[in-house]
Design a protein around this motif. Structure first.
Motif, PDB file in Angstrom:
ATOM      1  N   GLY A 212       0.839  -1.273   0.190  1.00  0.00           N
ATOM      2  CA  GLY A 212       0.084  -0.010   0.111  1.00  0.00           C
ATOM      3  C   GLY A 212       1.004   1.265   0.190  1.00  0.00           C
ATOM      4  N   ALA A 213       0.216   2.296  -0.645  1.00  0.00           N
ATOM      5  CA  ALA A 213       1.020   3.511  -0.544  1.00  0.00           C
ATOM      6  C   ALA A 213       0.905   4.210   0.525  1.00  0.00           C
ATOM      7  CB  ALA A 213       0.346   4.623  -1.689  1.00  0.00           C
ATOM      8  N   PRO A 214       2.044   4.787   1.263  1.00  0.00           N
ATOM      9  CA  PRO A 214       1.957   5.397   2.668  1.00  0.00           C
ATOM     10  C   PRO A 214       1.118   6.498   2.929  1.00  0.00           C
ATOM     11  CG  PRO A 214       3.990   6.269   1.202  1.00  0.00           C
ATOM     12  CD  PRO A 214       3.278   5.113   0.425  1.00  0.00           C
ATOM     13  N   TRP A 215       0.413   7.194   1.780  1.00  0.00           N
ATOM     14  CA  TRP A 215      -0.604   8.217   2.225  1.00  0.00           C
ATOM     15  C   TRP A 215      -1.927   7.341   2.228  1.00  0.00           C
ATOM     16  CZ3 TRP A 215       2.506   8.219  -2.591  1.00  0.00           C
ATOM     17  CH2 TRP A 215       1.598   7.401  -3.605  1.00  0.00           C
ATOM     18  N   VAL A 216      -1.926   6.327   1.654  1.00  0.00           N
ATOM     19  CA  VAL A 216      -3.363   5.332   1.755  1.00  0.00           C
ATOM     20  C   VAL A 216      -3.311   4.950   3.219  1.00  0.00           C
ATOM     21  CG1 VAL A 216      -4.723   3.801   0.854  1.00  0.00           C
ATOM     22  CG2 VAL A 216      -3.631   5.276  -0.484  1.00  0.00           C
ATOM     23  N   SER A 217      -2.149   4.264   3.571  1.00  0.00           N
ATOM     24  CA  SER A 217      -2.101   3.396   4.638  1.00  0.00           C
ATOM     25  C   SER A 217      -1.569   4.284   5.962  1.00  0.00           C
ATOM     26  CB  SER A 217      -1.148   1.984   4.573  1.00  0.00           C
ATOM     27  OG  SER A 217       0.151   2.942   4.178  1.00  0.00           O
ATOM     28  N   MET A 218      -2.702   5.233   6.300  1.00  0.00           N
ATOM     29  CA  MET A 218      -2.113   5.958   7.209  1.00  0.00           C
ATOM     30  C   MET A 218      -3.248   5.574   8.460  1.00  0.00           C
ATOM     31  SD  MET A 218       0.058   8.158   6.589  1.00  0.00           S
ATOM     32  CE  MET A 218       0.416   9.295   8.030  1.00  0.00           C
ATOM     33  N   ALA A 219      -2.574   5.611   9.669  1.00  0.00           N
ATOM     34  CA  ALA A 219      -3.510   5.413  10.943  1.00  0.00           C
ATOM     35  C   ALA A 219      -3.489   6.374  11.967  1.00  0.00           C
ATOM     36  CB  ALA A 219      -3.280   3.877  11.672  1.00  0.00           C
ATOM     37  N   SER A 220      -4.367   7.193  12.416  1.00  0.00           N
ATOM     38  CA  SER A 220      -4.408   8.246  13.390  1.00  0.00           C
ATOM     39  C   SER A 220      -5.531   8.209  14.500  1.00  0.00           C
ATOM     40  CB  SER A 220      -4.594   9.535  12.724  1.00  0.00           C
ATOM     41  OG  SER A 220      -6.044   9.427  11.913  1.00  0.00           O
ATOM     42  N   PRO A 221      -5.189   8.724  15.492  1.00  0.00           N
ATOM     43  CA  PRO A 221      -6.142   8.723  16.554  1.00  0.00           C
ATOM     44  C   PRO A 221      -7.464   9.504  16.246  1.00  0.00           C
ATOM     45  CG  PRO A 221      -4.334  10.375  17.133  1.00  0.00           C
ATOM     46  CD  PRO A 221      -3.888   9.519  15.774  1.00  0.00           C
ATOM     47  N   GLU A 222      -8.493   9.247  16.775  1.00  0.00           N
ATOM     48  CA  GLU A 222      -9.816   9.748  16.699  1.00  0.00           C
ATOM     49  C   GLU A 222      -9.907  11.052  17.819  1.00  0.00           C
ATOM     50  OE1 GLU A 222     -11.657   9.512  14.068  1.00  0.00           O
ATOM     51  OE2 GLU A 222     -10.643   7.377  13.281  1.00  0.00           O
ATOM     52  N   TRP A 223     -10.390  12.203  17.351  1.00  0.00           N
ATOM     53  CA  TRP A 223     -10.950  13.261  18.181  1.00  0.00           C
ATOM     54  C   TRP A 223     -12.182  13.517  17.603  1.00  0.00           C
ATOM     55  CZ3 TRP A 223      -6.120  13.426  15.922  1.00  0.00           C
ATOM     56  CH2 TRP A 223      -6.071  14.301  14.572  1.00  0.00           C
ATOM     57  N   THR A 224     -13.086  14.150  18.784  1.00  0.00           N
ATOM     58  CA  THR A 224     -14.443  14.658  18.294  1.00  0.00           C
ATOM     59  C   THR A 224     -14.358  15.959  17.689  1.00  0.00           C
ATOM     60  OG1 THR A 224     -14.749  15.462  20.434  1.00  0.00           O
ATOM     61  CG2 THR A 224     -15.397  13.502  20.013  1.00  0.00           C
ATOM     62  N   LYS A 225     -13.438  16.904  17.876  1.00  0.00           N
ATOM     63  CA  LYS A 225     -13.439  18.191  17.457  1.00  0.00           C
ATOM     64  C   LYS A 225     -11.757  18.609  17.454  1.00  0.00           C
ATOM     65  CE  LYS A 225     -14.628  20.802  21.484  1.00  0.00           C
ATOM     66  NZ  LYS A 225     -15.476  21.848  21.922  1.00  0.00           N
ATOM     67  N   PRO A 226     -11.271  19.528  16.650  1.00  0.00           N
ATOM     68  CA  PRO A 226      -9.938  19.841  16.723  1.00  0.00           C
ATOM     69  C   PRO A 226      -9.884  20.696  18.081  1.00  0.00           C
ATOM     70  CG  PRO A 226     -10.727  20.826  14.544  1.00  0.00           C
ATOM     71  CD  PRO A 226     -12.071  20.181  15.430  1.00  0.00           C
ATOM     72  N   GLU A 227      -8.581  20.412  18.556  1.00  0.00           N
ATOM     73  CA  GLU A 227      -8.283  21.051  19.992  1.00  0.00           C
ATOM     74  C   GLU A 227      -8.181  22.668  19.845  1.00  0.00           C
ATOM     75  OE1 GLU A 227      -3.285  20.856  19.465  1.00  0.00           O
ATOM     76  OE2 GLU A 227      -4.289  19.790  21.020  1.00  0.00           O
ATOM     77  N   GLU A 228      -8.077  23.276  18.298  1.00  0.00           N
ATOM     78  CA  GLU A 228      -7.860  24.611  18.467  1.00  0.00           C
ATOM     79  C   GLU A 228      -9.398  25.404  18.168  1.00  0.00           C
ATOM     80  OE1 GLU A 228      -4.853  22.988  15.421  1.00  0.00           O
ATOM     81  OE2 GLU A 228      -6.781  22.259  16.358  1.00  0.00           O
ATOM     82  N   GLU A 229     -10.656  24.427  18.179  1.00  0.00           N
ATOM     83  CA  GLU A 229     -11.713  25.180  18.060  1.00  0.00           C
ATOM     84  C   GLU A 229     -12.331  26.056  19.098  1.00  0.00           C
ATOM     85  OE1 GLU A 229     -16.052  22.819  17.503  1.00  0.00           O
ATOM     86  OE2 GLU A 229     -14.587  22.322  16.032  1.00  0.00           O
ATOM     87  N   VAL A 230     -12.654  27.072  18.715  1.00  0.00           N
ATOM     88  CA  VAL A 230     -13.223  28.090  19.687  1.00  0.00           C
ATOM     89  C   VAL A 230     -14.793  28.471  19.781  1.00  0.00           C
ATOM     90  CG1 VAL A 230     -11.075  29.084  19.480  1.00  0.00           C
ATOM     91  CG2 VAL A 230     -12.673  29.982  17.932  1.00  0.00           C
ATOM     92  N   VAL A 231     -15.527  27.921  18.811  1.00  0.00           N
ATOM     93  CA  VAL A 231     -16.608  28.247  18.778  1.00  0.00           C
ATOM     94  C   VAL A 231     -17.503  27.288  19.482  1.00  0.00           C
ATOM     95  CG1 VAL A 231     -16.826  29.315  16.483  1.00  0.00           C
ATOM     96  CG2 VAL A 231     -17.172  26.748  16.680  1.00  0.00           C
TER      97      VAL A 231
END
Length: 405
Positions: A212-231
């Motif tokens: 698999g190409a590296p940009w397809v086979s990425m794994a990342s943690p889940e978060w409900t919203k970005p930590e930068e979100e201010v609204v």
């Protein structure tokens, strides 16, 4: 590259202009944030340097607004869409921060309706001269929506929004995935992946490439919203979609709008309470009081109280009168001991003839009594403060003089 580091994961669609476009790509969620991949790398490296210099173990927050590499310039490296393309549906266009030149970052818009006579991007930026208009009406193309089998753009276009264009339901990008990336990674991109907790997954088998190409086979943690979100967060779109039953979508959208309006009313009530214009933000009309109107002017308090005493012997009736003439204003309030007695009187006394008039009965929505109690307490407190604020001697002399007389 921003997709590769999962920069868009669960970011909001924060502005929807019906029949024109929707805006997204800002982790803050208000249109003032976002950065290019170079600004993100620069901010993370700067934060790491500050952490090392201050001997701190805790990871420092990232502030992309201070990076000199935050924005890309509006240069010839981009393909600009033609005038005829401005009314096409599904265009993905880079946007400028507050329409300032050379401020291309992570924010972009997607045209969501191409059937109207007006072009979706017309008038996006106001201009004073024809030359400025021609210059400002150039938009850098990022791509185009080629498949939309579920009609997502149409659903976004039909959403209920507030005055600023933000939907009453939080619509988010679940994840932006890469199908093909022919470009080399910028230097220090691995630091961004590490900082954001994005890891390469084991290579996937592929008939063509063997892995698999590296940009397809990425794994990342889940978060409900970005930590930068201010609204402030609103209703979750996933929960709303689970409750929708096809033909009831329009009704449920109206219910969501009504719920949001109630929240706004609650916020205004809190402000009025802070200003002293409302006794309490949670104040409600009493549930044991009826409002009576269309009374005969000759009907007096005793008659009305006797009439409603069949439901509550302790019922109290008060006809509202003109403060100058004392004449009846032909409406009154009747207070009962319990809510059950009040409900019974409501069902049995509405449209009843009283002194040749068919009266109307409804539940009271007035908070006048609570307000009067509040104002009387406040005035009493003000008088006590005045008496104890240095005028006590004068008050004592007046009281002595009164007793002497």
């Amino acid at each position: 590259k921003l997709c590769k580091v999962r920069y868009y994961t669960n970011t909001l669609i924060y502005n929807v202009q019906h029949g024109r476009f929707c805006q997204l790509g800002d982790p803050k969620g208000d249109g003032t944030g976002g950065t290019s991949i170079y600004g993100l790398i620069d901010s993370i490296l700067t934060s790491q340097q500050q952490q090392t210099q201050s001997f701190q173990k805790q990871q420092q927050p990232i502030d992309v607004s201070k990076s000199t590499k935050r924005f890309l310039t509006s240069s010839h490296h981009h393909r600009y869409i033609t005038s005829n393309e401005c009314n096409q549906k599904g265009l993905v266009v880079a946007t400028l921060l507050n329409h300032v030149p050379n401020t291309i970052s992570s924010q972009f818009l997607i045209t969501i309706d191409g059937d109207g006579d007006n072009k979706a991007l017309n008038g996006l930026i106001s201009s004073s001269t024809k030359e400025e208009e021609e210059q400002e009406q150039t938009f850098a193309s990022l791509g185009k929506v080629v498949e939309d089998p579920n009609g997502i753009l149409e659903q976004i276009n039909n959403m209920y929004c507030d005055a600023s264009g933000r939907p009453y339901v939080d619509v988010r990008i679940i994840r932006a995935l890469i199908l093909h990336d022919p470009y080399e990674d910028p230097a220090d991109l691995n630091e961004v992946l590490k900082h954001r907790g994005v890891h390469l997954a084991p290579p996937l088998p592929s008939e063509e490439e063997g892995e698999g190409a590296p940009w397809v086979s990425m794994a990342s943690p889940e978060w409900t919203k970005p930590e930068e979100e201010v609204v402030l967060a609103r209703m979750d779109a996933h929960a709303v979609l689970e409750d929708d039953d096809g033909d009831d979508n329009g009704k449920k959208e109206e219910e969501r709008e009504e719920e949001y309006k109630k929240k706004e009313d609650k916020s205004r009530a809190v402000v009025l309470e802070m200003l002293g214009d409302l006794p309490s933000a949670d104040i409600k009309a009493p549930e044991n009081v009826l409002f009576i109107c269309k009374l005969n002017p000759i009907t007096d308090d005793e008659d009305l109280q006797l009439l409603f005493s069949r439901f509550d012997p302790n019922a109290r009736a008060e006809i509202i009168r003109d403060p100058d003439t004392g004449d009846s204003l032909q409406y009154a309030f009747v207070e009962f001991t319990t809510q059950r007695q009040c409900n019974e009187a409501y069902f049995k006394m509405n449209n009843v003839m009283v002194d040749d008039r068919r009266i109307k009965v409804d539940f009271s929505q007035s908070v006048a009594k609570e307000w009067n109690k509040f104002t009387m307490q406040r005035r009493r407190g003000q008088r006590q403060q005045q008496q104890h604020g240095g005028h006590g001697g004068g008050g004592g002399q007046r009281r002595d003089g009164g007793h002497g007389g």
